[in-house]
Enzyme design. Sequence first.
Site, PDB file in Angstrom:
ATOM      1  N   ASP A 124     -85.115  15.551 -15.635  1.00  0.00           N
ATOM      2  CA  ASP A 124     -85.569  14.302 -15.017  1.00  0.00           C
ATOM      3  C   ASP A 124     -84.379  13.607 -14.369  1.00  0.00           C
ATOM      4  O   ASP A 124     -83.399  13.282 -15.058  1.00  0.00           O
ATOM      5  CB  ASP A 124     -86.127  13.409 -16.137  1.00  0.00           C
ATOM      6  CG  ASP A 124     -87.327  12.601 -15.718  1.00  0.00           C
ATOM      7  OD1 ASP A 124     -87.741  12.706 -14.545  1.00  0.00           O
ATOM      8  OD2 ASP A 124     -87.868  11.885 -16.573  1.00  0.00           O
ATOM      9  N   LYS A 156     -87.356  16.666 -11.792  1.00  0.00           N
ATOM     10  CA  LYS A 156     -88.501  15.758 -11.596  1.00  0.00           C
ATOM     11  C   LYS A 156     -87.985  14.447 -11.033  1.00  0.00           C
ATOM     12  O   LYS A 156     -86.962  13.935 -11.493  1.00  0.00           O
ATOM     13  CB  LYS A 156     -89.226  15.519 -12.925  1.00  0.00           C
ATOM     14  CG  LYS A 156     -90.421  14.566 -12.787  1.00  0.00           C
ATOM     15  CD  LYS A 156     -91.293  14.543 -14.022  1.00  0.00           C
ATOM     16  CE  LYS A 156     -90.813  13.615 -15.096  1.00  0.00           C
ATOM     17  NZ  LYS A 156     -90.728  12.199 -14.704  1.00  0.00           N
ATOM     18  N   ASP A 167     -86.403  11.146 -18.835  1.00  0.00           N
ATOM     19  CA  ASP A 167     -85.519   9.981 -18.977  1.00  0.00           C
ATOM     20  C   ASP A 167     -86.075   9.022 -20.030  1.00  0.00           C
ATOM     21  O   ASP A 167     -85.438   8.013 -20.350  1.00  0.00           O
ATOM     22  CB  ASP A 167     -85.269   9.295 -17.632  1.00  0.00           C
ATOM     23  CG  ASP A 167     -86.525   8.746 -16.994  1.00  0.00           C
ATOM     24  OD1 ASP A 167     -87.617   8.935 -17.563  1.00  0.00           O
ATOM     25  OD2 ASP A 167     -86.423   8.126 -15.912  1.00  0.00           O
ATOM     26  N   SER A 168     -87.226   9.374 -20.625  1.00  0.00           N
ATOM     27  CA  SER A 168     -87.696   8.665 -21.824  1.00  0.00           C
ATOM     28  C   SER A 168     -86.629   8.765 -22.916  1.00  0.00           C
ATOM     29  O   SER A 168     -86.634   7.976 -23.871  1.00  0.00           O
ATOM     30  CB  SER A 168     -89.025   9.239 -22.314  1.00  0.00           C
ATOM     31  OG  SER A 168     -88.963  10.652 -22.398  1.00  0.00           O
ATOM     32  N   GLU A 187     -99.382  10.028 -14.452  1.00  0.00           N
ATOM     33  CA  GLU A 187     -99.280   9.241 -15.699  1.00  0.00           C
ATOM     34  C   GLU A 187    -100.137   7.984 -15.638  1.00  0.00           C
ATOM     35  O   GLU A 187    -100.088   7.227 -14.647  1.00  0.00           O
ATOM     36  CB  GLU A 187     -97.798   8.863 -15.935  1.00  0.00           C
ATOM     37  CG  GLU A 187     -97.620   7.982 -17.170  1.00  0.00           C
ATOM     38  CD  GLU A 187     -96.180   7.880 -17.664  1.00  0.00           C
ATOM     39  OE1 GLU A 187     -95.288   8.540 -17.074  1.00  0.00           O
ATOM     40  OE2 GLU A 187     -95.962   7.131 -18.640  1.00  0.00           O
ATOM     41  N   GLU A 199     -89.540  10.467  -9.403  1.00  0.00           N
ATOM     42  CA  GLU A 199     -90.718   9.604  -9.502  1.00  0.00           C
ATOM     43  C   GLU A 199     -91.138   9.014  -8.158  1.00  0.00           C
ATOM     44  O   GLU A 199     -90.314   8.774  -7.287  1.00  0.00           O
ATOM     45  CB  GLU A 199     -90.436   8.447 -10.480  1.00  0.00           C
ATOM     46  CG  GLU A 199     -90.293   8.923 -11.922  1.00  0.00           C
ATOM     47  CD  GLU A 199     -90.288   7.780 -12.929  1.00  0.00           C
ATOM     48  OE1 GLU A 199     -90.435   6.600 -12.546  1.00  0.00           O
ATOM     49  OE2 GLU A 199     -90.127   8.088 -14.124  1.00  0.00           O
TER      50      GLU A 199
HETATM   51  O1  KIV Z   1     -89.473  10.709 -19.131  1.00  0.00           O
HETATM   52  C1  KIV Z   1     -90.492  11.250 -19.572  1.00  0.00           C
HETATM   53  O2  KIV Z   1     -90.587  11.609 -20.758  1.00  0.00           O
HETATM   54  C2  KIV Z   1     -91.596  11.451 -18.641  1.00  0.00           C
HETATM   55  C3  KIV Z   1     -92.886  11.938 -19.214  1.00  0.00           C
HETATM   56  C4  KIV Z   1     -93.562  10.848 -19.930  1.00  0.00           C
HETATM   57  C5  KIV Z   1     -93.754  12.554 -18.180  1.00  0.00           C
HETATM   58  O3  KIV Z   1     -91.454  11.224 -17.483  1.00  0.00           O
END
Ligand code: KIV
Length: 289
Positions: free
Chosen positions: A91, A121, A52-53, A190, A123
């Site tokens: 994510d 994924k 989600d970056s 992280e 969090e």
């Molecule tokens: O969203 C993302 O890119 C991440 C990574 C930094 C692990 O969660």
Amino acid sequence: MSAHAAPRKRVTLGSLAAKKDAGEPLVMVTAYDHPSAQIVEEAGVDLVLVGDSAAMTVLGYDSTVPVTVDEMLMLTKAVRRGLSVPLLVGDLPFGSYEASDELAIATAQRFVKEAGVDLVKIERGGATVDRVRALVHAGIPVVGHVGLTPQTATALGGYRAQGRTADAALAVIDDALALQDAGCSMLVIEAVPSEVTAALMPLLHIPVIGIGAGADADGQVLVFHDLLGLYDGGAAKFVKRYAELRGAAVAGVTAYADEVRGGVYPGPEHGYAMPADEAARLRELLAAR
Ligand code: KIV
């Protein structure tokens, strides 16, 4: 790959476990579209995360919080179309899984069915641990994410390293253990001191991927735009730039603009020619009008 190299075998959870057991580092990187997926595939990484970056690196939001499920699905589908060997991790964005097991399962099923991810994924520890149990029960493999969890960075006091006191480190370790017990197939850790990762590793049997968490994890993940120097925003301390593509891209577009304005581009070699007799006939037809 040379013309005679054997095709790489698809990465599986089993092949990742074998690499972990053999002490071979695992390589994960983010990707957000078809060309970046093809690039990381060709580079031979083990795992690709559509993180989600993306909210910040490709969609221009100022945090990961606003990105929606539909936005993430569109990016994840494009990445899926560019990958064949690495495992694909999707994510789940903020607000798409926390409220209930039903919500988490419904969202994760969209990522599996519509975008073809291998794992999702999510969090944090806490209530997320129950969501992991529900997802695993529903047959969806899960990657947990502990330490700095950007979706809830405000509650953590901002984008800063976590687990810097013994008590805070224990909290990160307890989250990680709870996520493993709940059935996570893998963990991302992280922005924690390397001592925390070193203390955690002997307690976990699942692969652990670090980002800003020292060298003791089973593998590392970096954001595509950070490692290639494409992202204009500030980079975290743990980012290493392996290329400076933003500067190269600006220089390329500037050169193009200069050539268009200077009448240099396009040259004759960039155009299409008409056979001479057809050109002559066209002139006649126009003259006859
Ligand atoms: O969203 C993302 O890119 C991440 C990574 C930094 C692990 O969660």
